[in-house]
Enzyme design. Structure first.
Site, PDB file in Angstrom:
ATOM      1  N   HIS A   1      -2.180   0.324  11.012  1.00 55.28           N
ATOM      2  CA  HIS A   1      -3.495   0.906  11.283  1.00 55.28           C
ATOM      3  C   HIS A   1      -4.512  -0.131  11.724  1.00 55.28           C
ATOM      4  CE1 HIS A   1      -3.302  -0.332   7.101  1.00 55.28           C
ATOM      5  NE2 HIS A   1      -4.603  -0.489   7.122  1.00 55.28           N
TER       6      HIS A   1
ATOM      7  N   ASP B   1       4.963  -2.602  -1.865  1.00 50.83           N
ATOM      8  CA  ASP B   1       3.684  -3.296  -2.044  1.00 50.83           C
ATOM      9  C   ASP B   1       2.735  -2.511  -2.945  1.00 50.83           C
ATOM     10  OD1 ASP B   1       3.407  -1.276  -0.229  1.00 50.83           O
ATOM     11  OD2 ASP B   1       2.629  -2.508   1.397  1.00 50.83           O
TER      12      ASP B   1
ATOM     13  N   ASP C   1       4.134  -3.458  10.285  1.00 52.20           N
ATOM     14  CA  ASP C   1       3.280  -3.858   9.172  1.00 52.20           C
ATOM     15  C   ASP C   1       1.813  -3.762   9.580  1.00 52.20           C
ATOM     16  OD1 ASP C   1       2.752  -5.154   6.548  1.00 52.20           O
ATOM     17  OD2 ASP C   1       1.982  -6.747   7.841  1.00 52.20           O
TER      18      ASP C   1
END
Length: 1311
Positions: A529, A627, A526
């Site tokens: 980045h 999401d 999750d």
């Protein structure tokens, strides 16, 4: 272990300064990776290091070892040596290379894919077979109810489940805000129960063995819930004002904005045009006004970045009064930022100040004057700091207003309504675990460390930020500039550089990772980045220690494939999440399918041993992620099925999110959603909200599509073609390159709602190449009378009014598609025309297509013949019941009859050589001519096309458009005599099959035939050469091919006849006279310009190269013939420069005779019984200097007499004028240059001669320019000594040795 011919080997060439850390190299377990030296490292003692562990050892990222070099030829040869890794462990591994004194010349990473296994028999689940469905774990209810809810995934055809985190959630109830990373969420246990991680693990294992499904879950390393108990006990694990004092100004601004929220909510700014309910542009302007008029002056953020001027001036004054000697500082004044970020805490570098502001004397007046200068400069610097802070505040207010627009005004935003404590003006950036005070009182807390440590920075993400930068670290102003899209329920974790910086956090997360890896088959990273790379590297190392074949998934938002690769390579990410919802229309959606996997249809067959080439990250292509917004909201409900079909046809992992298939018309919020997923019931009524079944939404269609996706991947349908039929219709073909079966899925998308968009009712017919075997499925979204959607209070329910009509495996005769029969677009292009009758928006139809029966059989036969060269062609091969005569003998047997002169014709022959035979090199329309008429001309071009599958290359287009090239290849051979004709017939018979298969397959099978022929020819070529070549390295063998390339026999003899008394001279019937003539191999001086006619053979060039091209390669008889042929042209004691077949020879070369003598010496030393060449008869063309050419056999002498004559003539001195002197033989040379002289200097033994107007040695470029005034002047006049290098001295010594040997054998009588 696989047999060597089946083993997949990839070769990575190492070159100086090849830093490939941002290049992705993906490999599979079972592959061998070889490191070899590129040209820039040849001859250096290179050392290769890697952290890939030895067998039986655990992986340690920082433990590098040196790889040993292997020498296949048994000798140290840089061209063939390699070091290798047998890849058996999944993960990311680093390599680097250098040599003594230079540690690193380059390096990079390799990523080895995991092997996933399912079922009681542990069979492999290929990565491209994956079909995954995401579940919000909190919506699954109690653990003992999970199987009933997860069965929906099983019955919908998925084989992998992605669970959002199963840990205890924070008070926001967000799926990704974890209060305790180590405990299983107690919400999953009924009262009186307490399920554990072991119970979860047992369920996961049951799904794997009984349902053939794998399970992965998220790991969240970047933040923890703000209400986590452990973060309160260990606040050093977050970014607080104690360990990160650079955040103090941002905290002050954050508190000021919170107080503004409370005041706006209470209506205090209503009279300034800022009510609690913000609804229009005037309210946004009011926010800006209040910010600048009330907030900014109140908090005075610039003071955190300024220096206290009078205090600094006083310190400066004291220093001046104390000592005015040189301070050692640098001129130029700057403010030093206070590391604690206190108001007016900044200081001045006094040494630089003393160096910059120097008083004229030590008098009080001058000191005070100097202090005034400093005061003025400090005020200027403070103003500069204030201006910088003002810019930060401008950005901050812009971000605040932008946030307000999204949350309260935008149509796509959450529409939060009036400002309140529950819905503040902006999300708070820091935790504040105390009762509210006045802003002024809160400012006092900045001096209380026990309080400051609990003001923790929240996490979030920054638009267009550098993903490699940690936005919470010093140097970043993200929090001050309010650029963070903040998650107010989560605290950003502060790991530091390693475990020593925050021991508790590292240990806590290590335990969390071990629990996850123990019970799940993979993880989704999750917020990957924004997770520090070194943290993710370390934690994934821990996870792989528990689960070696860990499947790692991530979603990256770097906006750059190069930046993506940094994360993929360092972390060993298996699949990157990609989303079809990112496409704005069907054309883009189809492009994504092509981009994310598979080869083009008709791709070339790649060898098992080939270069390692960069790749893109393996994709997990989802129709929608959990999401992001619901597609029904952005497109139309009718698009759900066709977009799913497009995704399912991608040659990569695919998937979806629970709710998509049930047509839930809104996003299922990871924060707010608390309802439960419905359970599976095959008999569920359409109106049921607590249960779903095959008639719910598009579940029946998705099941068929998922099964089709898995079948295609498992059966090797790895080639992809995407056809944009029209604005809404996308046809995707998946093709199997071994059986040549295809599956074509036609999807009519519905991006636009039918209520507002008029879809064309007429659908143009399609032409399906080949023969349709069956309709795999027909499905379309239809409306039904089952009620109208109403959101249920307890269950996450979908739209009742839509379902899918689906039929599977339909005989072609009863399909709703109208077939118009098989038609032909060409000799081998058979297509079936189809007309759609009910391809309405929201429809999908899939065909199984094979080649027409004749083409299918002939492809199978072609593969049968190719299987003698590679087992890759065995699948799909069909034995030939009536093999043509040309194919009844193996090609290797035909090749074994060829000579090396034949190989010159088969493999090489440049344009001018081929033109001499009446032909030429093949010219590719729209491109260029091939460099060679033989196979090498094609192989050099195909090597680049093949590696990149460049099917758009003009050569491939030429092959698809007609048979001209294949006809050219075999017809240039078939008309020749002997074994070459048989090879041509074999090629012609093989190429004949290409004329009866679909044209899109011709390039790959043409290449397969050529590769097979070429490699067989090379094997036969090397068998005809010396043991040195046969046992040598690949570099030696490639060099030896120069012998075949440069040496051949053309249509016209290039050498003068040699004695007929020699028994093994090759003969042929002249194509011109029909008489018997010699056809000795000659050597071209250069390709392509000196390769044919009288300009083919040159004495100097021939004998410089003869040792390497002929003696070393074992071509002894041909070398002898060339030596004797040139000996026959001896004149004036010289060997010709330009041979000109002997009759047009020029004797203007003083050094050729010495190279000739050296070759004779080499022949006697290297060839068994080589001294016998000295007795070989030489047919003298010019027995005297001035005679006309003599015919073959008129005057013959043994070679040793010719040698004696050459030496004796030099000793006596040579002087003559070239025949036909003038422009006829050299249009640039001056008259004096045609005089040739050579003699021996008796004092030194060197041969001398020439004048400044001729160039009789190897540096023989003659000037040609009147403008440059060099016409007739040699570029490097060689008058005087023949050569000053050791080579000619060696040649002279060799000649004396040869002369002495001949005397000893009685061949020459001394005079």
């Amino acid at each position: 272990m696989l047999p060597q011919h089946l083993k997949q080997i990839r070769v990575l060439m190492l070159n100086d300064k090849d830093n490939l850390e941002r290049t992705l190299f993906r490999l599979e377990q079972g592959f061998e990776l070889q490191f070899r030296l590129g040209p820039s490292l040849q001859g250096r003692r290179v050392i290769v290091h890697t952290n890939y562990p030895l067998e039986g050892q655990r992986f340690n990222r920082n433990n590098f070892r040196v790889l040993a070099w292997n020498y296949p030829s048994g000798r140290e040869d840089d061209s063939d040596k390699f070091c290798s890794l047998e890849l058996q462990i999944a993960g990311s591994y680093q390599y680097y290379f250098g040599y003594a004194g230079v540690e690193r010349l380059g390096g990079g990473y390799i990523v080895v894919d995991p092997v996933l296994r399912v079922g009681a028999d542990n069979h492999v689940l290929p990565l491209d077979c994956i079909t995954i469905q995401t579940y919000l774990s909190k919506c699954l209810g109690f653990l003992d109810d999970w199987p009933d809810r997860l069965e929906v995934a099983k019955e919908s055809g998925y084989n992998m489940i992605h669970f959002t985190p199963l840990q205890t959630l924070g008070e926001s109830r967000s799926c990704y805000s974890l209060a305790d990373q180590l405990t299983f969420n107690p919400d999953f246990s009924k009262e009186g129960q307490k399920w554990s991680w072991e119970d979860v693990g047992a369920l996961v294992e049951k799904l794997r063995t009984e349902w053939n499904m794998l399970c992965i879950t998220d790991v969240v390393y970047n933040h923890t819930a703000a209400n986590s108990v452990w973060i309160k006990e260990h606040p050093e694990c977050g970014y607080n004002l104690l360990n990160s004092p650079h955040l103090r100004p941002a905290w002050v601004l954050d508190r000021a904005l919170w107080h503004l929220t409370t005041e706006v909510a209470e209506g205090r700014y209503k009279d300034k045009g800022l009510p609690a309910d913000i609804t229009d542009e005037s309210h946004l302007n009011a926010i800006r006004g209040v910010f600048w008029q009330d907030v900014v002056p109140r908090i005075k953020l610039w003071e955190f970045f300024q220096v206290k001027v009078e205090l600094a001036v006083e310190q400066f004054r004291v220093q001046l009064q104390k000592d005015q000697s040189k301070s050692g500082g640098k001129k130029g004044l700057s403010i030093i930022q206070d590391p604690q970020y206190r108001r007016y805490g900044n200081t001045v570098d006094m040494d630089s100040a003393l160096e910059t502001f120097v008083p004229h004397s030590s008098s009080p007046h001058h000191i005070e004057e100097c202090c005034g200068w400093l005061r003025q400069r400090l005020n200027e610097l403070n103003d500069e700091q204030k201006h910088i802070v003002h810019q930060h505040q401008e950005q901050a207010v812009n971000c605040v207003v932008g946030n307000v627009v999204y949350e309260r005004l935008a149509d796509h935003g959450p529409k939060l309504g009036p400002v309140s404590r529950r819905h503040p003006l902006v999300t708070r950036y820091f935790t504040y675990p105390y009762e509210d005070m006045t802003l002024e009182e809160e400012m006092q807390l900045l001096d209380q460390p026990d309080k400051m440590q609990h003001f923790l920075a929240h996490n979030g993400w920054v638009m267009d930020d550098d993903p490699l930068r940690n936005f919470a670290e010093p140097g970043s102003n993200v929090y001050l500039r309010r650029e963070l899209v903040c998650w107010g329920d989560s605290v950003k974790l502060r790991y530091g550089n390693g475990p020593e910086d925050c021991p508790y956090l590292w240990e806590h997360m290590k335990t969390y990772t071990e629990i996850t890896a123990k019970h799940f088959h993979g993880v989704r990273l999750d917020n990957c980045h924004s997770t520090p790379l070194h943290v993710a590297e370390s934690m994934l190392g821990v996870a792989r220690g528990v689960c070696p074949n860990l499947y790692v998934v991530a979603e990256l938002f770097t906006g750059s494939e190069e930046l993506d690769n940094i994360f993929v390579t360092k972390l060993g990410i298996t699949s990157l999440i990609r989303e079809a919802m990112s496409a704005h229309d069907s054309h883009e959606e189809g492009r994504l399918v092509y981009r994310y996997g598979g080869e083009p249809v008709g791709a070339f067959v790649q060898p098992s041993l080939r270069p390692l080439v960069p790749s893109i990250a393996h994709a997990m292509f989802l129709d929608v992620t959990h999401d992001n917004e619901c597609p029904i909201q952005l497109r139309s409900v009718l698009d759900s099925l066709p977009s799913s079909a497009i995704v399912s046809m991608a040659c990569c992992a695919t998937g979806s999110t629970r709710g998509y298939d049930e047509l839930v018309p809104h996003q299922i919020s990871v924060v707010k959603e608390e309802r439960l997923y419905p359970k599976w019931n095959p008999a569920a009524a359409p109106s049921s909200t607590g249960e779903v079944g095959p008639q719910t939404g598009i579940i029946a269609g998705k099941r068929a599509l998922n099964k089709l996706h898995q079948e295609l991947a498992a059966q090797g349908f790895v080639q992809v073609y995407v056809d944009q039929v029209d604005a809404d219709i996308v046809a995707i073909t998946r093709h199997c390159p071994s059986t040549h079966q295809s599956v074509v899925t036609v999807s009519r998308t519905a991006f636009w709602k039918p209520q507002t968009h008029q879809y064309d009712s007429n659908v143009a017919p399609m032409f399906i190449p080949g023969q349709i075997e069956e309709i795999i499925l027909e499905a379309r979204t239809v409306e039904r009378n089952a009620g109208t959607y109403k959101e249920d209070a307890k269950y996450i329910n979908g739209m009742l009014e839509y379902t899918v009509e689906i039929k599977e495996h339909i005989p072609v005769k009863i399909t709703v598609v109208k077939l118009s029969g098989v038609t032909s677009k060409g000799r081998s292009e058979f297509v079936q025309e189809i007309h759609f009758q009910k391809l309405t928006p929201g429809s999908v139809i899939s065909f199984r297509v094979s080649l027409d029966p004749k083409a299918q059989k002939l492809v199978g036969v072609l593969r049968y013949y190719l299987s003698q060269f590679s087992p890759k062609y065995k699948r799909g091969s069909v034995p030939d019941e009536n093999p043509p005569p040309a194919l009844q003998k193996p090609l290797a047997q035909l090749m074994s009859k060829l000579t090396l002169a034949d190989m010159n014709i088969l493999l090489f022959r440049c344009e001018s050589e081929e033109q001499e035979d009446g032909g030429g090199s093949y010219s590719i329309p729209g491109w260029e001519s091939l460099k060679y008429a033989g196979l090498q001309g094609l192989m050099s071009v195909l090597a680049n096309i093949r590696s990149s599958n460049d099917l758009g290359h003009p050569l491939c287009a030429n092959l698809r458009e007609g048979d001209w090239l294949s006809d050219y290849v075999f017809k240039r051979l078939i008309n020749r005599d002997g074994p070459l004709s048989q090879v041509g017939q074999w090629l012609g018979a093989m190429f004949d099959y290409l004329k009866h298969i679909p044209r899109y397959l011709v390039p790959c099978y043409f290449d397969a035939i050529l590769v097979s022929t070429y490699t067989t020819a090379l094997d036969s070529t090397f068998k005809l050469m010396s043991g040195f070549v046969q046992n040598g390295s690949s570099f030696v063998r490639h060099l030896a091919l120069g012998s075949v390339q440069m040496c051949g026999a053309g249509r016209f003899p290039a050498l003068p006849p040699i004695s007929e008394k020699l028994s093994d001279v090759p003969f042929r019937l002249s194509a011109i006279t029909g008489k018997k003539e010699q056809c000795c191999v000659s050597m071209a001086a250069g390709l392509p310009h000196f390769s044919a006619g009288i300009f083919r053979c040159w004495g100097r060039d021939t004998f410089i190269a003869l040792r390497g091209l002929m003696l070393i390669t074992g071509r002894h008889a041909e070398a002898r013939n060339i030596i004797l042929a040139f000996a026959g042209t001896l004149r004036h004691g010289l060997i010709p420069n330009l041979l000109g077949e002997g009759r047009c020879a020029r004797y203007n070369c003083r050094d050729a005779v010495w190279w000739w003598l050296q070759c004779i010496q080499d022949y006697t030393n290297h060839v068994p019984d080589g001294q016998q060449i000295l007795r070989c008869p030489v047919t003298r063309m010019y027995p005297t200097d001035d005679c006309e050419p003599c015919g073959p056999g008129e005057v013959e002498q043994p070679l040793h007499d010719v040698i004696q004559e050459a030496l004796q003539r030099h000793l006596e001195g040579i002087s003559f004028r070239e025949r036909d002197a003038g422009p006829k033989i050299d249009m640039h040379m001056r008259d004096e240059g045609f005089t040739v002289e050579a003699k021996v200097d008796h004092a030194t033994g060197f041969v001398m001669g020439g004048n400044r107007f001729n160039c009789g040695t190897w540096m023989d470029k003659m000037g040609e320019s009147d403008r440059a005034r060099n016409k007739g002047m040699p570029a490097t006049p060689r008058s005087g000594v023949t050569e000053t290098t050791g080579q000619v001295v060696k040649n002279g010594t060799a000649s004396v040795s040869l002369f002495v040997f001949s005397c000893q054998q009685g061949m020459i009588q001394p005079r």
